[in-house]
Design a protein around this motif. Structure first.
Motif, PDB file in Angstrom:
ATOM      1  N   LYS A   1      -0.690   8.303 -10.110  1.00 31.03           N
ATOM      2  CA  LYS A   1      -0.268   8.964  -9.315  1.00 31.03           C
ATOM      3  C   LYS A   1      -0.600  10.564  -9.660  1.00 31.03           C
ATOM      4  CE  LYS A   1       2.695   6.026  -7.028  1.00 31.03           C
ATOM      5  NZ  LYS A   1       1.568   5.313  -6.008  1.00 31.03           N
TER       6      LYS A   1
ATOM      7  N   ASN B   1      -3.185   8.383  -7.259  1.00 30.75           N
ATOM      8  CA  ASN B   1      -2.863   8.320  -5.708  1.00 30.75           C
ATOM      9  C   ASN B   1      -3.070   7.416  -4.859  1.00 30.75           C
ATOM     10  OD1 ASN B   1      -0.043   9.112  -5.178  1.00 30.75           O
ATOM     11  ND2 ASN B   1      -0.302  10.948  -4.090  1.00 30.75           N
TER      12      ASN B   1
ATOM     13  N   GLU C   1      -3.571   4.303  -2.492  1.00 30.54           N
ATOM     14  CA  GLU C   1      -3.207   2.589  -1.581  1.00 30.54           C
ATOM     15  C   GLU C   1      -3.003   1.647  -2.923  1.00 30.54           C
ATOM     16  OE1 GLU C   1      -1.871   1.281   2.271  1.00 30.54           O
ATOM     17  OE2 GLU C   1      -1.869   2.931   2.006  1.00 30.54           O
TER      18      GLU C   1
ATOM     19  N   ASP D   1      -1.132   0.965  -8.814  1.00 30.84           N
ATOM     20  CA  ASP D   1       0.814   0.976  -9.051  1.00 30.84           C
ATOM     21  C   ASP D   1       0.482   0.657 -10.933  1.00 30.84           C
ATOM     22  OD1 ASP D   1       1.255   0.900  -6.317  1.00 30.84           O
ATOM     23  OD2 ASP D   1       1.207  -1.436  -6.077  1.00 30.84           O
ATOM     24  N   THR D   2      -0.512   0.222 -11.130  1.00 29.24           N
ATOM     25  CA  THR D   2      -0.772   0.368 -12.788  1.00 29.24           C
ATOM     26  C   THR D   2      -1.585   0.568 -13.329  1.00 29.24           C
ATOM     27  OG1 THR D   2      -1.322  -1.672 -13.426  1.00 29.24           O
ATOM     28  CG2 THR D   2       1.116  -1.103 -12.399  1.00 29.24           C
TER      29      THR D   2
END
Length: 185
Positions: A130, A148, A150, A153-154
């Motif tokens: 992020k 950041n 979409e 996530d990792t």
């Protein structure tokens, strides 16, 4: 009904664009309509004319990526010139997409990421998807992924995508750098 709602959302987004995004929009629209690059307009914030930094321009249409090109470090005299150059490239030179057409221009949503200086890191543990983008380097191959995003996530996903973009195979050794961005929408 759906189209009217989409048009309204686009109009609201356009009315809230800052100087960075307005310059990216002006740059691509001018180039697509005239075949010429725009001049740097007056009235820009001083830091856009004074500072030098890499910048990525992302274009979306109907919520989907339509083009994204940028520079890791500055290659022009100032951020404003970097935006003009990279906005045109994002709309006309991204090899994943055909060039943007004049008909598409009203439907594009722009974002401009101005990159801070990258810093070397020892491992993925120093990443936060992020907060930081990543640069993966192996010899002459280099891949970058902005922070950041979409669906990312990792740190493992982030590095894997950047390696894939660079053509770095799993067995190849690589080094990592991280960077922050200021995102303008």
């Amino acid at each position: 009904m759906y189209e009217a709602g989409q048009r309204e959302k686009l109009n609201i987004a356009k009315s809230n664009e800052d100087a960075y995004v307005k310059l990216a929009r002006l740059s691509l629209e001018t180039y697509v309509k005239t075949g010429k690059r725009t001049e740097i307009p007056g009235g820009l914030p001083e830091e856009m004319l004074r500072d030098r930094a890499g910048a990525f321009i992302s274009l979306k249409k109907d919520g989907q990526l339509r083009g994204c090109i940028g520079t890791i470090g500055p290659v022009t005299g100032c951020v404003a010139e970097e935006i003009v150059r990279n906005a045109v490239s994002a709309g006309t030179e991204d090899p994943r997409f055909s060039p943007v057409t004049a008909r598409e221009l009203p439907n594009l949503v722009y974002s401009v990421d101005v990159l801070a200086e990258p810093e070397p890191i020892a491992s993925m543990e120093e990443l936060d998807v992020k907060r930081y983008g990543v640069i993966v380097t192996s010899g002459y191959k280099r891949g970058l992924l902005l922070p950041n995003l979409e669906g990312v996530d990792t740190p493992e996903q982030q590095v894997s995508i950047a390696r894939e973009k660079a053509g770095i195979r799993k067995a190849e050794s690589y080094s990592l750098e991280r960077f922050k961005v200021v995102r303008h929408k």
